[in-house]
Motif scaffolding. Structure first.
Motif, short mmCIF file in Angstrom:
data_model
loop_
_atom_site.label_atom_id
_atom_site.label_comp_id
_atom_site.label_asym_id
_atom_site.label_seq_id
_atom_site.Cartn_x
_atom_site.Cartn_y
_atom_site.Cartn_z
N LEU A 297 0.84 -1.20 0.00
CA LEU A 297 0.00 0.00 0.00
C LEU A 297 0.87 1.24 0.00
CD1 LEU A 297 -2.70 -0.78 2.74
CD2 LEU A 297 -3.09 -0.63 0.27
N GLU A 298 0.31 2.32 -0.52
CA GLU A 298 0.93 3.64 -0.40
C GLU A 298 -0.03 4.54 0.36
OE1 GLU A 298 3.45 5.76 -3.60
OE2 GLU A 298 1.44 6.62 -3.80
N LEU A 299 0.48 5.13 1.43
CA LEU A 299 -0.32 6.04 2.25
C LEU A 299 0.16 7.46 2.01
CD1 LEU A 299 -2.29 6.65 4.66
CD2 LEU A 299 -0.31 6.34 6.16
N THR A 300 -0.77 8.35 1.71
CA THR A 300 -0.44 9.76 1.52
C THR A 300 -1.09 10.59 2.62
OG1 THR A 300 -0.26 9.52 -0.88
CG2 THR A 300 -0.58 11.75 -0.02
N MET A 301 -0.29 11.39 3.29
CA MET A 301 -0.80 12.30 4.32
C MET A 301 -0.62 13.74 3.85
SD MET A 301 0.04 12.61 8.42
CE MET A 301 1.82 12.92 8.25
N GLU A 302 -1.73 14.45 3.71
CA GLU A 302 -1.72 15.88 3.38
C GLU A 302 -1.97 16.66 4.66
OE1 GLU A 302 -1.25 17.43 0.50
OE2 GLU A 302 -1.36 15.82 -0.99
N THR A 303 -1.10 17.62 4.94
CA THR A 303 -1.23 18.42 6.16
C THR A 303 -1.33 19.89 5.77
OG1 THR A 303 0.10 16.83 7.39
CG2 THR A 303 -0.18 18.99 8.38
N VAL A 304 -2.38 20.52 6.22
CA VAL A 304 -2.59 21.95 5.93
C VAL A 304 -2.52 22.71 7.25
CG1 VAL A 304 -4.19 23.67 5.01
CG2 VAL A 304 -4.04 21.40 3.94
N SER A 305 -1.75 23.79 7.25
CA SER A 305 -1.57 24.58 8.47
C SER A 305 -2.06 26.00 8.26
CB SER A 305 -0.09 24.60 8.88
OG SER A 305 0.71 25.13 7.85
N ALA A 306 -2.45 26.63 9.34
CA ALA A 306 -2.85 28.04 9.32
C ALA A 306 -2.20 28.73 10.51
CB ALA A 306 -4.37 28.17 9.39
N THR A 307 -1.86 30.00 10.33
CA THR A 307 -1.22 30.76 11.40
C THR A 307 -2.17 31.81 11.95
OG1 THR A 307 -0.21 32.14 9.68
CG2 THR A 307 1.14 30.41 10.64
#
Length: 289
Positions: free
Chosen positions: A278-288
């Motif tokens: 399997l390939e796992l993709t993690m997208e992380t979005v940040s805000a300040t």
């Protein structure tokens, strides 16, 4: 013209976005551009060994005026030859090499010996720094969320959880307020004791990750880069004072100064079948804030 014999002094690990240095060498490039080497710079270049964070954006100002730095590359010098970017055959810090930041410009190059001021785009740097800190936090939160997925003892991360991120990571990319991490779950990871079935309910894993991130942001904590030497090749460590532990993670990028600067971090997870696993993709979005 002679090449430098000592590493570039870099000030970006401390958060600097402006610096003044002396032009030590100008290398003409095949595309008509030039690589300008300074003794000191605040400009963060792409690391050839782990190119997750892109180069800064900014300008260089000399007696000829101000012009954009169109790229920043890590260079290595040995036997009187400068190797840049993908052509650098060794990792930064390899004994017997001198490592430099190459400021790539398209206009008229400055003269050796001139003073040069570097001004980094502060908004872009801040967005990359927030994303890089959030990326590390998300990796630690993912390790925690998958801590019960192991049937054998595994190497642990900075917080004592099985180091899924370190063991499975294939690629990582930092962008402005966003990061993408790609993991491979194949035979090697399964032999180490990881159960792929732990990813069957991805929404539950993502909920645990995001809940942990929310707790960390609310608690706050100082963030810094520790180093014993200002040279480009010196070892640098990302340190974050979390409520449940202190991290010590090798990192050559830039970061915010406190978790209180983040108003939100949100991750999403997707899997795809690949040859052998399997390939796992993690997208992380940040805000300040």
């Amino acid at each position: 013209m002679p090449l430098p014999t000592t590493d570039t002094t870099v000030t970006y690990p401390d958060g600097a976005t402006t610096s003044t240095g002396t032009v030590l060498h100008v290398e003409p490039l095949s595309d008509g551009r030039s690589a300008v080497l300074l003794d000191t710079t605040a400009f963060h270049p792409v690391d050839t060994a782990w190119p997750d964070q892109p180069a800064d954006r900014g300008t260089i100002t000399t007696t000829a005026g101000t012009q954009p730095v169109v790229d920043g590359l890590t260079g290595g010098i040995r036997d009187g030859e400068l190797h840049l970017g993908a052509d650098l055959p060794v990792r930064t810090g390899t004994e017997g090499w001198t490592f430099v930041v190459a400021h790539i410009i398209a206009g008229p190059p400055p003269a050796v010996g001139e003073s040069a001021q570097i001004d980094v785009d502060q908004n872009y740097r801040a967005a990359l720094s927030a994303a890089h800190t959030a990326c590390h936090l998300a990796a630690l939160a993912l390790d925690s969320a998958l801590s019960t997925a192991w049937s054998k003892p595994a190497p642990t991360d900075a917080l004592g959880n099985p180091a899924f991120d370190a063991l499975a990571i294939q690629r990582s990319r930092i962008d402005a307020h966003r990061s993408t991490d790609i993991y491979r779950i194949g035979k090697s990871l399964r032999r180490k004791g990881f159960a792929p079935t732990s990813l069957d309910n991805l929404s539950a894993v993502a909920e645990r990750v995001n809940a942990q991130l929310t707790q960390w942001i609310k608690a706050g904590g100082a963030v810094r880069i520790e180093r014993d030497d200002p040279a480009l090749s010196a070892r640098r460590t990302w340190v974050c004072e979390l409520a449940n532990g202190r991290t010590n993670i090798p990192c050559g990028g830039t970061h915010i100064h406190d978790l209180a600067e983040l108003s939100d971090i949100n991750t999403s997870l997707i899997t795809a079948e690949i040859d052998g696993g399997l390939e796992l993709t993690m997208e992380t979005v940040s805000a300040t804030s």
